[in-house]
Every structure is written in structure tokens, then in C-alpha cells.
Design a protein around this motif. Structure first.
Motif, mmCIF file in Angstrom:
data_model
loop_
_atom_site.group_PDB
_atom_site.id
_atom_site.type_symbol
_atom_site.label_atom_id
_atom_site.label_comp_id
_atom_site.label_asym_id
_atom_site.label_seq_id
_atom_site.Cartn_x
_atom_site.Cartn_y
_atom_site.Cartn_z
ATOM 1 N N LEU A 1 0.832 -1.203 0.000
ATOM 2 C CA LEU A 1 0.000 0.000 0.000
ATOM 3 C C LEU A 1 0.869 1.258 0.000
ATOM 4 O O LEU A 1 0.532 2.259 -0.646
ATOM 5 C CB LEU A 1 -0.938 0.006 1.204
ATOM 6 N N ASN A 2 1.979 1.209 0.716
ATOM 7 C CA ASN A 2 2.917 2.332 0.694
ATOM 8 C C ASN A 2 3.518 2.512 -0.696
ATOM 9 O O ASN A 2 3.700 3.640 -1.171
ATOM 10 C CB ASN A 2 4.028 2.128 1.724
ATOM 11 N N GLY A 3 3.842 1.383 -1.342
ATOM 12 C CA GLY A 3 4.354 1.464 -2.703
ATOM 13 C C GLY A 3 3.341 2.084 -3.646
ATOM 14 O O GLY A 3 3.688 2.919 -4.491
ATOM 15 N N LEU A 4 2.075 1.702 -3.492
ATOM 16 C CA LEU A 4 1.008 2.274 -4.319
ATOM 17 C C LEU A 4 0.856 3.765 -4.052
ATOM 18 O O LEU A 4 0.687 4.562 -4.985
ATOM 19 C CB LEU A 4 -0.306 1.549 -4.027
ATOM 20 N N ALA A 5 0.947 4.158 -2.773
ATOM 21 C CA ALA A 5 0.854 5.584 -2.417
ATOM 22 C C ALA A 5 1.973 6.376 -3.087
ATOM 23 O O ALA A 5 1.765 7.511 -3.545
ATOM 24 C CB ALA A 5 0.914 5.748 -0.904
ATOM 25 N N GLY A 6 3.165 5.774 -3.163
ATOM 26 C CA GLY A 6 4.285 6.451 -3.810
ATOM 27 C C GLY A 6 4.084 6.631 -5.303
ATOM 28 O O GLY A 6 4.402 7.687 -5.862
ATOM 29 N N VAL A 7 3.543 5.601 -5.962
ATOM 30 C CA VAL A 7 3.273 5.703 -7.404
ATOM 31 C C VAL A 7 2.224 6.775 -7.678
ATOM 32 O O VAL A 7 2.368 7.584 -8.610
ATOM 33 C CB VAL A 7 2.813 4.333 -7.961
ATOM 34 N N VAL A 8 1.174 6.801 -6.860
ATOM 35 C CA VAL A 8 0.133 7.825 -7.007
ATOM 36 C C VAL A 8 0.729 9.209 -6.748
ATOM 37 O O VAL A 8 0.430 10.171 -7.460
ATOM 38 C CB VAL A 8 -1.038 7.555 -6.037
ATOM 39 N N GLY A 9 1.593 9.311 -5.734
ATOM 40 C CA GLY A 9 2.244 10.583 -5.437
ATOM 41 C C GLY A 9 3.116 11.067 -6.584
ATOM 42 O O GLY A 9 3.138 12.263 -6.904
ATOM 43 N N PHE A 10 3.835 10.139 -7.210
ATOM 44 C CA PHE A 10 4.645 10.496 -8.382
ATOM 45 C C PHE A 10 3.765 11.072 -9.491
ATOM 46 O O PHE A 10 4.107 12.090 -10.106
ATOM 47 C CB PHE A 10 5.387 9.252 -8.882
ATOM 48 N N TYR A 11 2.619 10.428 -9.728
ATOM 49 C CA TYR A 11 1.693 10.896 -10.755
ATOM 50 C C TYR A 11 1.155 12.289 -10.418
ATOM 51 O O TYR A 11 1.094 13.168 -11.293
ATOM 52 C CB TYR A 11 0.545 9.900 -10.884
ATOM 53 N N LEU A 12 0.808 12.516 -9.158
ATOM 54 C CA LEU A 12 0.274 13.821 -8.747
ATOM 55 C C LEU A 12 1.342 14.909 -8.838
ATOM 56 O O LEU A 12 1.055 16.037 -9.246
ATOM 57 C CB LEU A 12 -0.277 13.729 -7.321
ATOM 58 N N HIS A 13 2.567 14.579 -8.465
ATOM 59 C CA HIS A 13 3.661 15.548 -8.590
ATOM 60 C C HIS A 13 3.914 15.874 -10.060
ATOM 61 O O HIS A 13 4.197 17.026 -10.416
ATOM 62 C CB HIS A 13 4.929 14.985 -7.949
ATOM 63 N N LEU A 14 3.824 14.857 -10.901
ATOM 64 C CA LEU A 14 4.016 15.063 -12.332
ATOM 65 C C LEU A 14 2.958 16.002 -12.891
ATOM 66 O O LEU A 14 3.274 16.961 -13.619
ATOM 67 C CB LEU A 14 3.962 13.718 -13.063
ATOM 68 N N LEU A 15 1.700 15.761 -12.538
ATOM 69 C CA LEU A 15 0.606 16.627 -13.000
ATOM 70 C C LEU A 15 0.784 18.050 -12.488
ATOM 71 O O LEU A 15 0.556 19.025 -13.229
ATOM 72 C CB LEU A 15 -0.738 16.072 -12.534
ATOM 73 N N ALA A 16 1.181 18.189 -11.228
ATOM 74 C CA ALA A 16 1.363 19.514 -10.642
ATOM 75 C C ALA A 16 2.452 20.296 -11.369
ATOM 76 O O ALA A 16 2.311 21.500 -11.638
ATOM 77 C CB ALA A 16 1.694 19.395 -9.157
ATOM 78 N N ASN A 17 3.527 19.634 -11.720
ATOM 79 C CA ASN A 17 4.623 20.321 -12.414
ATOM 80 C C ASN A 17 4.253 20.680 -13.851
ATOM 81 O O ASN A 17 4.640 21.741 -14.348
ATOM 82 C CB ASN A 17 5.876 19.437 -12.406
ATOM 83 N N LEU A 18 3.512 19.808 -14.505
ATOM 84 C CA LEU A 18 3.105 20.104 -15.885
ATOM 85 C C LEU A 18 2.100 21.245 -15.938
ATOM 86 O O LEU A 18 2.056 21.999 -16.923
ATOM 87 C CB LEU A 18 2.505 18.846 -16.527
ATOM 88 N N ALA A 19 1.302 21.386 -14.872
ATOM 89 C CA ALA A 19 0.275 22.432 -14.847
ATOM 90 C C ALA A 19 0.788 23.744 -14.280
ATOM 91 O O ALA A 19 0.135 24.779 -14.423
ATOM 92 C CB ALA A 19 -0.928 21.961 -14.025
ATOM 93 N N ALA A 20 1.961 23.720 -13.642
ATOM 94 C CA ALA A 20 2.475 24.926 -12.990
ATOM 95 C C ALA A 20 2.942 25.948 -14.013
ATOM 96 O O ALA A 20 3.553 25.591 -15.030
ATOM 97 C CB ALA A 20 3.623 24.557 -12.057
#
Length: 263
Positions: free
Chosen positions: A206-225
Motif C-alpha cells: 500500500l505504501n508502494g502504491l501511495a508512492g506511485v500515485v504521489g509520483f503521478y500527482l507531482h508530475l501533474l502539478a509540475n506540468l500544470a504549474a
């Protein structure tokens, strides 16, 4: 029989884990220190060490004798520890020791990040000094994973405190890492409890899944910034590699649990 063969490969899996982590640390350091264009010469030290350590360990592992491999691993381990501790003190000295406030702790250079080198160094020294067939080998691997998740807890708390936890999802890595720490601490003292170890594997997954989701959210945040370029957005935006520490440490924890399962 196949499961047994996989379990017997735990030491090899740990060596691969260490080599891959050193390679990714080079990328992470380059991105982090590119923000100020390596303004201080000392900022090149962790990059050079991580770049040089990988081929050195591989050559010693596959071309050297057992003694050469051991000495190389221990030597690289100690160098990594010095780099990690020195980097932590260097980061703290950038602002925290000047103001000595919670605010300076949150907004200064990430003081825990360099300890990734120290963690890798300790893993190397442990791997080459503790018998890989012993219960202590798996226990020490879990100790390192537990300390890593504790670092993730502090980093997630400090990083997301910069924007006051504007998005509720920013609390997920804080709770996930805290849960991982508590479960792994129990597993360290109860290495024979198979049902609980299976539950630990689930928590790590579950921690690994949280990290993958976090990577995706960070990626979206940087692309939208809003930024002058994509490169600037990734340099000064959400740390793109930080969430991957969760699946990385989850894998380390699973290797440790696999070490218990061999007994």
C-alpha cells in the motif's frame, strides 16, 4: 521449490537494490543541485560518489575475489556514510543553524535527504559483515527500511507543510509512512510471526502504491504549474522523484521479510 530459490536470492536482490539506488541518487542529486547550478563545489561530491560507486561495486562483485568484494563494499559504505552525514550538516548549516526555528527547518534545504547516502552505506556494511543466512541479516534490512520510512514521514511533513497541506491528499504519505514504521518496528521484534509478516507485506504494498500515485500527482502539478519552461517547472516545482522513495523502501522491507522466510 521455486519459492525457495527466490528466497535464496535475497542477498543478490539487496545488492541490486543498492546499485540501483546509488544510480538514482546521482539523478536526484543532479536535479536538486541544478536549482542553484551547483553554486558550491561541495555539491558535486555526492554526485561524483554515486556515479563512481556503481561500476566499482559491480566490478568487485563480478570480477573480484570474495575478499575484494567485501572490502570494496565496506569501503564504499563508509564513504557513503561520510557523504550522507556531511551533506545533512551542510544542508542544516544553510539556514537552520542561523535562525534555529521551525520555519527555517521547513523551508531550508531538505536536511534529511542526504541521509539516503548514509542509509545505503549502512546497508553495504551490514551486508558484508553480517552472515546472510542469519536471522540478523533480515532484521537489519528491516531496521534500515523502518528508518527510511521514518525519514519519509519527516520529509513528507516538512515538504507539504510549505503550502499548509492545501490538498488533503498531501496527508496520505504522512499517514502511510507512519503506519509502515509502526508495523516494521513490530516485525523486527517478531520475525517468526508469519501471519503478521504477511500483513506487513500488504502495508508495504500500500505504501508502494501511495508512492506511485504521489509520483503521478507531482508530475501533474509540475506540468500544470506556470513556468518559463518545463525544465524550470520540474526544477522548482514538486520534487518528482521524492514519492518514489515509498515503493523503493517498500521493496527493501519486502527483501527483509523474505530474509526471515528463509529460516
Amino acid at each position: 521449490m521455486q519459492n525457495r530459490r527466490l528466497l535464496d536470492k535475497c542477498p543478490v536482490l539487496l545488492e541490486c537494490f543498492i546499485a540501483i539506488n546509488l544510480a538514482f541518487l546521482a539523478i536526484d542529486v543532479y536535479i536538486a543541485h541544478s536549482i542553484n547550478a551547483f553554486a558550491h563545489r561541495a555539491e558535486w561530491i555526492p554526485f561524483i560518489v554515486s556515479i563512481a560507486a556503481v561500476p566499482l561495486l559491480l566490478v568487485a562483485r563480478f570480477m573480484g575475489s570474495t575478499q575484494v568484494n567485501r572490502l570494496t563494499g565496506v569501503g564504499v559504505g563508509w564513504v557513503s556514510i561520510f557523504v550522507g552525514v556531511g551533506g545533512m550538516l551542510y544542508h542544516l548549516d544553510s539556514q537552520f543553524f542561523v535562525d534555529f526555528t521551525i520555519r527555517s527547518l521547513v523551508y531550508t534545504a531538505p536536511f534529511i535527504a542526504p541521509l539516503s547516502f548514509a542509509g545505503i552505506g549502512l546497508l553495504l556494511i551490514m551486508h558484508h559483515t553480517v552472515h546472510e543466512e542469519s536471522l540478523e541479516w533480515g532484521r537489519w534490512v528491516l531496521v534500515m527500511a523502518c528508518v527510511g520510512f521514518l525519514g519519509n514521514f519527516v520529509l513528507s511533513l516538512c515538504d507539504h507543510a510549505q503550502n499548509g497541506f492545501f490538498d488533503w491528499r498531501e496527508w496520505i504519505p504522512v499517514y502511510a509512512s507512519a503506519m509502515a514504521v509502526s508495523f516494521l518496528m513490530t516485525a523486527i521484534v517478531q520475525p517468526r510471526n508469519a501471519p503478521f509478516l504477511a500483513l506487513c507485506v500488504l502495508i508495504l504494498a500500500l505504501n508502494g502504491l501511495a508512492g506511485v500515485v504521489g509520483f503521478y500527482l507531482h508530475l501533474l502539478a509540475n506540468l500544470a504549474a506556470p513556468a518559463e519552461s518545463v525544465r524550470e517547472s520540474f526544477l522548482h516545482g514538486a520534487p518528482i522523484l521524492a514519492p518514489l522513495l515509498f515503493p523503493n523502501l517498500a521493496l527493501l522491507g519486502i527483501i527483509g521479510i523474505m530474509g526471515f522466510s528463509r529460516k
